[in-house]
Design a protein around this motif. Structure first.
Motif, PDB file in Angstrom:
ATOM      1  N   UNK A 194      15.679 -28.342 -76.289  1.00  0.00           N
ATOM      2  CA  UNK A 194      16.805 -28.875 -75.517  1.00  0.00           C
ATOM      3  C   UNK A 194      17.462 -27.788 -74.672  1.00  0.00           C
ATOM      4  N   UNK A 195      18.558 -28.167 -74.047  1.00  0.00           N
ATOM      5  CA  UNK A 195      19.291 -27.196 -73.236  1.00  0.00           C
ATOM      6  C   UNK A 195      18.711 -26.982 -71.844  1.00  0.00           C
ATOM      7  N   UNK A 196      17.868 -27.912 -71.369  1.00  0.00           N
ATOM      8  CA  UNK A 196      17.403 -27.772 -69.974  1.00  0.00           C
ATOM      9  C   UNK A 196      18.606 -27.987 -69.052  1.00  0.00           C
ATOM     10  N   UNK A 197      18.843 -27.034 -68.161  1.00  0.00           N
ATOM     11  CA  UNK A 197      20.008 -27.073 -67.283  1.00  0.00           C
ATOM     12  C   UNK A 197      19.683 -27.829 -65.991  1.00  0.00           C
ATOM     13  N   UNK A 198      20.709 -28.359 -65.303  1.00  0.00           N
ATOM     14  CA  UNK A 198      20.444 -28.931 -63.976  1.00  0.00           C
ATOM     15  C   UNK A 198      19.811 -27.857 -63.080  1.00  0.00           C
ATOM     16  N   UNK A 199      18.865 -28.215 -62.242  1.00  0.00           N
ATOM     17  CA  UNK A 199      18.087 -27.247 -61.460  1.00  0.00           C
ATOM     18  C   UNK A 199      17.417 -26.221 -62.384  1.00  0.00           C
ATOM     19  N   UNK A 200      16.477 -26.686 -63.222  1.00  0.00           N
ATOM     20  CA  UNK A 200      15.899 -25.841 -64.280  1.00  0.00           C
ATOM     21  C   UNK A 200      15.237 -24.570 -63.739  1.00  0.00           C
ATOM     22  N   UNK A 201      15.401 -23.495 -64.509  1.00  0.00           N
ATOM     23  CA  UNK A 201      14.927 -22.175 -64.080  1.00  0.00           C
ATOM     24  C   UNK A 201      13.533 -21.866 -64.613  1.00  0.00           C
ATOM     25  N   UNK A 202      12.927 -20.831 -64.045  1.00  0.00           N
ATOM     26  CA  UNK A 202      11.616 -20.369 -64.513  1.00  0.00           C
ATOM     27  C   UNK A 202      11.724 -19.934 -65.979  1.00  0.00           C
ATOM     28  N   UNK A 203      12.807 -19.230 -66.328  1.00  0.00           N
ATOM     29  CA  UNK A 203      13.002 -18.760 -67.706  1.00  0.00           C
ATOM     30  C   UNK A 203      12.977 -19.937 -68.687  1.00  0.00           C
ATOM     31  N   UNK A 235       7.294 -35.598 -75.073  1.00  0.00           N
ATOM     32  CA  UNK A 235       8.112 -36.729 -74.627  1.00  0.00           C
ATOM     33  C   UNK A 235       9.385 -36.174 -73.994  1.00  0.00           C
ATOM     34  N   UNK A 236       9.481 -36.290 -72.681  1.00  0.00           N
ATOM     35  CA  UNK A 236      10.659 -35.789 -71.968  1.00  0.00           C
ATOM     36  C   UNK A 236      11.640 -36.927 -71.798  1.00  0.00           C
ATOM     37  N   UNK A 237      12.887 -36.709 -72.234  1.00  0.00           N
ATOM     38  CA  UNK A 237      13.919 -37.747 -72.089  1.00  0.00           C
ATOM     39  C   UNK A 237      15.169 -37.134 -71.468  1.00  0.00           C
ATOM     40  N   UNK A 238      15.540 -37.626 -70.298  1.00  0.00           N
ATOM     41  CA  UNK A 238      16.712 -37.076 -69.624  1.00  0.00           C
ATOM     42  C   UNK A 238      16.630 -37.291 -68.127  1.00  0.00           C
ATOM     43  N   UNK A 239      17.425 -36.520 -67.388  1.00  0.00           N
ATOM     44  CA  UNK A 239      17.414 -36.622 -65.936  1.00  0.00           C
ATOM     45  C   UNK A 239      16.188 -35.931 -65.357  1.00  0.00           C
ATOM     46  N   UNK A 240      16.123 -35.895 -64.048  1.00  0.00           N
ATOM     47  CA  UNK A 240      14.996 -35.267 -63.370  1.00  0.00           C
ATOM     48  C   UNK A 240      14.816 -33.814 -63.788  1.00  0.00           C
ATOM     49  N   UNK A 241      15.921 -33.144 -64.083  1.00  0.00           N
ATOM     50  CA  UNK A 241      15.821 -31.736 -64.480  1.00  0.00           C
ATOM     51  C   UNK A 241      15.038 -31.584 -65.775  1.00  0.00           C
ATOM     52  N   UNK A 242      15.347 -32.407 -66.775  1.00  0.00           N
ATOM     53  CA  UNK A 242      14.638 -32.318 -68.063  1.00  0.00           C
ATOM     54  C   UNK A 242      13.168 -32.701 -67.895  1.00  0.00           C
ATOM     55  N   UNK A 243      12.927 -33.747 -67.097  1.00  0.00           N
ATOM     56  CA  UNK A 243      11.542 -34.214 -66.913  1.00  0.00           C
ATOM     57  C   UNK A 243      10.717 -33.166 -66.144  1.00  0.00           C
ATOM     58  N   UNK A 244      11.303 -32.645 -65.076  1.00  0.00           N
ATOM     59  CA  UNK A 244      10.609 -31.617 -64.279  1.00  0.00           C
ATOM     60  C   UNK A 244      10.295 -30.388 -65.129  1.00  0.00           C
ATOM     61  N   UNK A 245      11.293 -29.941 -65.895  1.00  0.00           N
ATOM     62  CA  UNK A 245      11.105 -28.745 -66.724  1.00  0.00           C
ATOM     63  C   UNK A 245      10.008 -28.989 -67.747  1.00  0.00           C
ATOM     64  N   UNK A 246      10.021 -30.173 -68.374  1.00  0.00           N
ATOM     65  CA  UNK A 246       9.021 -30.481 -69.403  1.00  0.00           C
ATOM     66  C   UNK A 246       7.603 -30.417 -68.830  1.00  0.00           C
ATOM     67  N   UNK A 260       5.330 -34.246 -58.884  1.00  0.00           N
ATOM     68  CA  UNK A 260       6.214 -33.160 -58.462  1.00  0.00           C
ATOM     69  C   UNK A 260       7.035 -32.604 -59.616  1.00  0.00           C
ATOM     70  N   UNK A 261       7.412 -31.344 -59.463  1.00  0.00           N
ATOM     71  CA  UNK A 261       8.414 -30.737 -60.335  1.00  0.00           C
ATOM     72  C   UNK A 261       9.132 -29.691 -59.492  1.00  0.00           C
ATOM     73  N   UNK A 262      10.466 -29.680 -59.607  1.00  0.00           N
ATOM     74  CA  UNK A 262      11.223 -28.706 -58.814  1.00  0.00           C
ATOM     75  C   UNK A 262      11.826 -27.678 -59.765  1.00  0.00           C
ATOM     76  N   UNK A 263      11.397 -26.438 -59.616  1.00  0.00           N
ATOM     77  CA  UNK A 263      11.858 -25.363 -60.500  1.00  0.00           C
ATOM     78  C   UNK A 263      12.552 -24.294 -59.650  1.00  0.00           C
ATOM     79  N   UNK A 264      13.641 -23.741 -60.190  1.00  0.00           N
ATOM     80  CA  UNK A 264      14.453 -22.811 -59.398  1.00  0.00           C
ATOM     81  C   UNK A 264      14.273 -21.364 -59.861  1.00  0.00           C
ATOM     82  N   UNK A 265      14.057 -20.496 -58.896  1.00  0.00           N
ATOM     83  CA  UNK A 265      14.104 -19.057 -59.129  1.00  0.00           C
ATOM     84  C   UNK A 265      15.583 -18.683 -58.999  1.00  0.00           C
ATOM     85  N   UNK A 266      16.257 -18.578 -60.139  1.00  0.00           N
ATOM     86  CA  UNK A 266      17.724 -18.440 -60.103  1.00  0.00           C
ATOM     87  C   UNK A 266      18.152 -17.077 -59.562  1.00  0.00           C
TER      88      UNK A 266
END
Ligand code: NDP
Ligand code: MN
Length: 377
Positions: A63-72, A90-101, A148-154
């Motif tokens: 858990x703890x995937x943040x909005x605009x999930x990071x590479x870390x 099983x990814x459950x949450x907003x686009x951020x959780x799904x993308x990160x998963x 697609x998955x959108x990952x952020x280089x913070x």
């Protein structure tokens, strides 16, 4: 060979109680991936866990995937999965959780993955260890459907849209009760993301007879039901229509791709941390007008929908959703005059280089992009 593809998840399970599908899975272990606290607070995480345990599986939680999930975050999730060894993610949450998963899945199966390879579209073959189920809690990104998955280089404030059909989930579970818990402003922002997906897929240079009907129906549903879902959060019919619209738009854009709205939104999201859907909502009217010259599909859409002007309709919708007309009215966008020129310059170059630019109906240049940013600010 110039062949086209139309690919979506093998199963899309929808309706109230869709989580019960999890009780019928076969396997030994499952890892649930989720965001901050919304799924736990509303009981959906416990419910998903209980259903997986009913299937006789041992369950771990990342858990703890943040909005605009990071590479870390995605690297950490991959490591946690490697220690546990799930057969199902099983990814459950907003686009951020799904993308990160999705990217955790890559790091789980291939711990030596180099992030730059993913940016370059070089994806390894997945499903050697686990299959992937997505349960969206927002009606927005359609990550449950897409490649697609959108990952952020913070560190460098850059959002990377990663693309590969390998990442298309195996199964999408759509239960409209889950997004009905969204607060109004998230309903508004994520709903406008759906509209942006559908409009961009509709005018895309890669639109086909397979994607057009899906994009059209998504647009029709959003224009009708987003104001209802925003005002009456418990109107389950409106929620269902929005949740389905999101998936329909996803089926369209995962195959037809997107356009300049997303190119510009990605860069402004990376630069200021402004919410993805909100950036799309503000940019959309400007870019539709920019594209009009190059495609007759905007006019065609207006005729089919029976509306006079799509740009005006979207501006009206934004107003009803309390979304501002310009970017500078957004709280996150604080900038002085000197920085402004520099930032606009940098964003314009980066946005022009975004993969979504390729399928925009009007051929653009970094100067065009800059003009659009200037109007939208
Ligand atoms: P997020 O997943 O970022 O979630 C935004 C907020 O909404 C979080 O605080 C989350 O809380 C909360 N939330 C989510 N669902 C609920 C709910 N049912 N009830 C209450 N609160 C809820 O939002 P989006 O879905 O808009 O995803 C945005 C991300 O997706 C961006 O990174 C964007 O770039 C990306 N994206 C991906 C696409 C794709 O094709 N894969 C396409 C377009 C965008 P909590 O964390 O506590 O759960
Ligand atoms: Mn989007």
């Amino acid at each position: 060979m110039g062949l086209n593809w139309f690919r979506v998840p093998k199963d899309i399970v929808f309706g109230e109680g869709a989580l019960s599908y999890l009780a019928g899975l076969e396997g030994k272990r499952a890892t649930l991936v989720t965001g901050g606290s919304s799924m736990r607070k509303n009981g959906f995480l416990d419910e998903a866990k209980a259903q997986l345990e009913k299937a006789g599986m041992e369950v771990s939680i990342v858990d703890g995937v943040e909005p605009n999930p990071s590479i870390e975050t995605v690297v950490r999730g991959g490591q946690e999965m490697a220690e546990f060894g799930p057969d199902w993610i099983v990814a459950i949450g907003g686009g951020s959780a799904l993308d990160a998963a999705k990217i955790m899945w890559v790091y789980y199966e291939y711990p030596d993955t180099v992030f730059e390879d993913l940016v370059a579209g070089k994806f390894p073959k997945l499903r050697t260890k686990a299959k992937f189920i997505a349960v969206p809690s927002t009606s927005g990104t359609a990550s449950e459907i897409t490649a697609f998955s959108v990952i952020t280089d913070t560190k460098n404030h850059i959002k990377y849209p990663l693309v590969s059909y390998e990442m298309t989930p195996d199964i999408a579970l759509l239960d409209a009760v889950i997004p009905s818990k969204m607060p109004a402003h998230i309903t508004a922002n994520t709903g406008m993301d759906v509209l942006a997906h559908a409009v961009e897929a509709w005018v895309s240079t890669e639109a086909t007879s397979f994607t057009d009907p899906l994009a059209y129906e998504a647009i029709r549903l959003v224009l009708k039901q987003l104001p209802v879902a925003f005002k009456q959060p418990n109107d389950i019919k409106a929620r269902e229509d929005m949740h389905n619209a999101s998936a329909l738009a996803g089926m369209a854009f995962t195959n037809a791709s997107l356009g300049l709205i997303h190119s510009l939104a990605h860069k402004i999201g990376g630069e200021f941390g402004i919410t993805h859907g909100l950036a799309n909502a503000i940019l959309m009217p400007y870019i539709i007008d920019y594209n009009r010259k190059a495609t007759n599909k905007v006019e065609e859409l207006e005729k089919q929908l029976g509306i006079e002007n799509l740009t005006v309709a979207i501006q009206d919708l934004n107003k009803r959703l309390n979304i501002p007309l310009t970017l500078k009215e957004v709280d996150e966008v604080e900038i002085n005059e000197k920085e402004y020129l520099e930032v606009i310059d940098r964003m314009s170059k980066n946005a022009f280089g975004d993969p979504c630019t390729l399928t925009n109906p009007r051929q653009s240049s970094p100067e065009d992009v800059k003009k659009i940013y200037e109007c939208a600010f």
